[in-house]
Design an enzyme around this catalytic site. Sequence first.
Site, mmCIF file in Angstrom:
data_model
loop_
_atom_site.group_PDB
_atom_site.id
_atom_site.type_symbol
_atom_site.label_atom_id
_atom_site.label_comp_id
_atom_site.label_asym_id
_atom_site.label_seq_id
_atom_site.Cartn_x
_atom_site.Cartn_y
_atom_site.Cartn_z
ATOM 1 N N ASP A 148 0.832 -1.203 0.000
ATOM 2 C CA ASP A 148 0.000 0.000 0.000
ATOM 3 C C ASP A 148 0.872 1.260 0.000
ATOM 4 O O ASP A 148 2.102 1.176 -0.010
ATOM 5 C CB ASP A 148 -0.908 -0.064 1.247
ATOM 6 C CG ASP A 148 -2.282 0.536 1.007
ATOM 7 O OD1 ASP A 148 -2.414 1.361 0.100
ATOM 8 O OD2 ASP A 148 -3.217 0.183 1.755
ATOM 9 N N ASP A 203 -10.148 3.328 -3.421
ATOM 10 C CA ASP A 203 -10.842 2.124 -2.933
ATOM 11 C C ASP A 203 -12.270 2.024 -3.467
ATOM 12 O O ASP A 203 -13.029 2.993 -3.477
ATOM 13 C CB ASP A 203 -10.898 2.149 -1.401
ATOM 14 C CG ASP A 203 -9.533 1.912 -0.798
ATOM 15 O OD1 ASP A 203 -8.534 1.845 -1.556
ATOM 16 O OD2 ASP A 203 -9.452 1.796 0.439
HETATM 17 C C1 GLA Z 1 -5.965 1.194 1.526
HETATM 18 C C2 GLA Z 1 -6.064 0.201 0.369
HETATM 19 C C3 GLA Z 1 -7.168 -0.788 0.663
HETATM 20 C C4 GLA Z 1 -6.881 -1.512 1.980
HETATM 21 C C5 GLA Z 1 -6.724 -0.508 3.099
HETATM 22 C C6 GLA Z 1 -6.244 -1.152 4.371
HETATM 23 O O1 GLA Z 1 -7.103 2.003 1.613
HETATM 24 O O2 GLA Z 1 -6.302 0.869 -0.841
HETATM 25 O O3 GLA Z 1 -7.288 -1.730 -0.392
HETATM 26 O O4 GLA Z 1 -5.715 -2.279 1.817
HETATM 27 O O5 GLA Z 1 -5.778 0.510 2.751
HETATM 28 O O6 GLA Z 1 -6.006 -0.248 5.395
#
Ligand code: GLA
Length: 385
Positions: A148, A203
Amino acid sequence: MSARYGVLAVLGVGLVGASLHDNGLARTPPMGWNSWNHFGCDVSAKLIRETADAMVASGMRDAGYQYVVIDDCWQVARDRTGRIVADSTRFPGGMKALADYVHSKGLKFGLYTDAGRRTCQGRPGTYGSEEIDARTYAEWGVDYVKEDWCNAQGLDAPTQYAKFRDALLKSGRPIVFSICEWGSNHPWNWAPRTGNLWRTTGDIGDDWASMVSRVDLNSQYALAAGRGPGAWNDPDMLEVGNGGMTDDEYRAHFSLWAIMAAPLIAGNDLRSMSTATRDLLTNKEVIAVDQDSLGAQGMVVEIPGPDRQVWAKPLADSSRAVVLFNRSALQTVITVPWWSLKISGSAKVRDLWAHSDLGSFDDHFSATVPAHGSVMVRITPERAK
Ligand code: GLA
């Protein structure tokens, strides 16, 4: 050179002079499950074991799903040697034993980390610990790492992700590398040299508008996915079965991910899914479109009216997968004309959701498409061009 790379070279879309990241993995878009969309931080060894069991019992493993990936919150600290420490309450046997269990089911095991100083949920990140983390994951038997981009202020994404790519390669274990910087540093330009898949969007949420906006973003980078083996655009994980969309909407979600050659990473509770959800996730004819060896990302080839789209993806056997996508809230008829598929003469049409041959058509094919829905067919020309 495959037909696909040949075509891209003609279009001038090669990565001339740049070495591709080729770790031999993800020859087709990765398939698996990830904890985040349904469980957030509520992860444990118990959940992972039960999910692995359910993946086998539901037929998902046999349909091609492989990776069981724990997302954020499994890690709590680093020990005095700098080694990452898993939450011992939630993962009492440690990660190695859990990976062994997942492997014993004929599946593969994945973990999440972050290229910055801390993960999005404030757990220790990989920045400055790339080599020890890659070594540790390899020792545990990790097959897939998602990295990430939270808490990475002032860092350069191509540099940091390349650092972890190199550490993973050095570990000696084949590990799929999933880049997750949400499309914020133009990954389509550099990630094919660095990872196996890269997020092109922020997301996803479990609702129609969010799903459709991932599609619109991801479709802009279709040619990046054609640049080399084992390199895919990632419009984020599936929400199928999480409850926020209708079955028609989830069917469109899954059909579009398949036609975009997106990674198919389920994000629902596999232990309690309905038969409808299971049937959606395990439709072998739709999965075959996603996993087709030509590896092309399907694109919009015709816009017959407002909120109506025809998507097409060339397949290795020279047929085309087609999604008739109705984005509107009213049922409608959508037509795919053969000219938009570069087909002349008659072609056979097969409905991939109904598993039925619809016959031979001379010039076009039309179908009634439900509101917020899709029809997905495979169209095979009857004579070679
Ligand atoms: C980010 C990523 C998600 C997930 C969250 C976890 O938002 O884009 O897919 O992994 O972190 O905290």
